[in-house]
Scaffold this active site. Structure first.
Site, mmCIF file in Angstrom:
data_model
loop_
_atom_site.group_PDB
_atom_site.id
_atom_site.type_symbol
_atom_site.label_atom_id
_atom_site.label_comp_id
_atom_site.label_asym_id
_atom_site.label_seq_id
_atom_site.Cartn_x
_atom_site.Cartn_y
_atom_site.Cartn_z
ATOM 1 N N ALA A 117 0.836 -15.447 -8.866
ATOM 2 C CA ALA A 117 -0.593 -15.154 -8.706
ATOM 3 C C ALA A 117 -1.240 -16.384 -8.071
ATOM 4 O O ALA A 117 -1.854 -17.210 -8.754
ATOM 5 C CB ALA A 117 -1.221 -14.831 -10.053
ATOM 6 N N ASP A 206 6.054 -8.427 -7.374
ATOM 7 C CA ASP A 206 4.786 -8.777 -6.736
ATOM 8 C C ASP A 206 3.642 -8.468 -7.682
ATOM 9 O O ASP A 206 3.692 -7.491 -8.444
ATOM 10 C CB ASP A 206 4.602 -7.985 -5.434
ATOM 11 C CG ASP A 206 5.270 -8.668 -4.247
ATOM 12 O OD1 ASP A 206 5.987 -9.670 -4.469
ATOM 13 O OD2 ASP A 206 5.088 -8.194 -3.120
ATOM 14 N N VAL A 207 2.569 -9.249 -7.596
ATOM 15 C CA VAL A 207 1.454 -9.098 -8.523
ATOM 16 C C VAL A 207 0.438 -8.038 -8.090
ATOM 17 O O VAL A 207 -0.264 -7.476 -8.933
ATOM 18 C CB VAL A 207 0.742 -10.449 -8.729
ATOM 19 C CG1 VAL A 207 -0.049 -10.851 -7.471
ATOM 20 C CG2 VAL A 207 -0.158 -10.421 -9.948
ATOM 21 N N HIS A 228 13.310 0.242 -0.097
ATOM 22 C CA HIS A 228 11.983 0.180 0.514
ATOM 23 C C HIS A 228 11.457 1.601 0.708
ATOM 24 O O HIS A 228 12.157 2.450 1.255
ATOM 25 C CB HIS A 228 12.065 -0.547 1.850
ATOM 26 C CG HIS A 228 10.744 -0.953 2.417
ATOM 27 N ND1 HIS A 228 9.798 -0.033 2.823
ATOM 28 C CD2 HIS A 228 10.213 -2.182 2.645
ATOM 29 C CE1 HIS A 228 8.742 -0.674 3.287
ATOM 30 N NE2 HIS A 228 8.950 -1.979 3.188
ATOM 31 N N GLU A 298 11.897 -11.568 2.456
ATOM 32 C CA GLU A 298 12.490 -10.228 2.379
ATOM 33 C C GLU A 298 13.659 -10.081 3.346
ATOM 34 O O GLU A 298 14.659 -9.421 3.025
ATOM 35 C CB GLU A 298 11.431 -9.170 2.666
ATOM 36 C CG GLU A 298 11.928 -7.744 2.503
ATOM 37 C CD GLU A 298 10.793 -6.732 2.626
ATOM 38 O OE1 GLU A 298 10.175 -6.418 1.594
ATOM 39 O OE2 GLU A 298 10.531 -6.275 3.771
#
Length: 349
Positions: A117, A206-207, A228, A298
């Site tokens: 974050a 991920d946040v 994905h 990624e």
């Protein structure tokens, strides 16, 4: 004559005695495992074995009633549920969470969830944590590892028993791409220094997302990646791999299994350490050569998982953007979904 005969008997007895001594030494040494030799005293080994046996004795299995699995009836006919290297692909309908919960509780499994974050992304943290408490590893021991440059802004969210939050202060970077890429470095460093001693598995997320349905121990394995949502039905030629040979993330067009999302991956702490360290080192080498992979960390994650096959693959149920992709019938559940946002506004502040 008598002297020579006596000598023969003497030598025979001596030989037998030496043989007995060698046997005793050999088997006596063999009975001590490398672990017991390190501990020093055989009594310690005996005590350790007794303690382990006692632990096993107190474990009780509750009776479970569930439908028998049918060898001739596949759990899903509409999707691939097994990779060519025999790793399961996790979709709704392919697992029984009650059985899995029982097995992982027997092992007293501890799960770490890492999330970054940084800068204004701290705004997403409250919803992330609140929905994780509702849907993520419910009933299991969880440590939320929050990496942030704004520790004072981390929200106070009520946590269930056996769950806690750890704030890890890190620096920020001007570019969001650098923030993303340095995740690998931080996870690698903390895996070695801390996570190995505190949890059994790491989930790296991920946040700017929220949990909208069950995400549990069915995902846990030595190493897992997530399909994905934009490429799960595409051919390898269409994958947005790094195609420049100069980059350490390079993948030729005739290679590739799946395209994995960088926003949700994990595994045992040891395997996550190997993955993140390798990706970080590859990015450092790219930087030294004046190149940056097309999709940053990624791209390197995909290169790693191509040559270090994951032991589980998560379906797009575990990474979805309903605003962009709707809700196709093949998705029985949407478990971890994107939160609507203005990327440019968030990334540049």
């Amino acid at each position: 004559m008598n002297l020579r005969g006596g000598s023969k008997y003497y030598l025979l007895h001596l030989g037998v005695l030496l043989f007995i001594v060698l046997v005793v030494v050999f088997f006596g040494y063999g009975l001590l495992s490398p672990r017991s030799q390190e501990m020093g005293e055989p009594e310690a080994v005996t005590s350790m074995f007794v303690e382990e046996l006692n632990v096993q004795e107190v474990v009780t299995l509750s009776r479970m009633a569930y439908s028998q699995p049918k060898v001739l009836t596949p759990s899903r006919k509409d999707v691939l549920v097994l990779t060519p290297w025999l790793a399961p692909i996790i979709w709704e309908g392919t697992f029984n969470i009650d059985i899995l919960n029982e097995q992982f509780k027997l092992r007293n499994t501890r799960i770490g969830l890492t999330v970054f974050a940084i800068k204004k992304y701290v705004l997403f943290l409250k919803l992330f944590l609140e929905t994780a408490e509702q849907h993520f590893m419910v009933g299991h021991k969880v440590i939320y590892y929050v990496f942030t440059d704004r520790p004072a802004d981390v929200p106070q969210v009520p946590l269930a028993a056996g769950r806690r939050l750890v704030v890890l202060t890190v620096r920020n970077y001007t570019r969001w791409q650098d923030v993303s890429m340095h995740r690998m470095e931080m996870i690698s460093l903390f895996s070695e220094r801390r996570f190995l001693h505190e949890v059994d598995y790491l989930v790296c997320a991920d946040v700017d997302m929220k949990f909208s349905d069950h995400v549990g121990v069915e995902i846990l394995s030595a190493l897992f990646g997530t399909l994905h949502p934009g490429f799960y039905g595409s051919s390898r030629e269409a994958f947005t791999y790094e195609r420049r040979p100069k980059s350490q993330a390079y993948i030729p067009r005739d290679e590739g299994d799946f395209y994995y999302m960088g926003a949700f991956f994990g595994g045992s702490v040891v395997e996550v350490h190997h993955l993140t360290k390798a990706c970080h080192e590859a990015m450092v080498e790219d930087q030294a050569n004046g190149i940056e992979a097309v999709w940053h960390d990624e791209s390197h994650l995909n290169k790693y998982l191509l040559y270090h096959k994951p032991t589980k693959v998560l379906s797009p149920e575990y990474m979805w953007d309903q605003q962009l992709l709707g809700w196709p019938s093949i998705m029985k559940k949407l478990r971890y979904v994107a939160v609507p946002k203005n990327h440019q506004e968030i990334r540049n502040k």
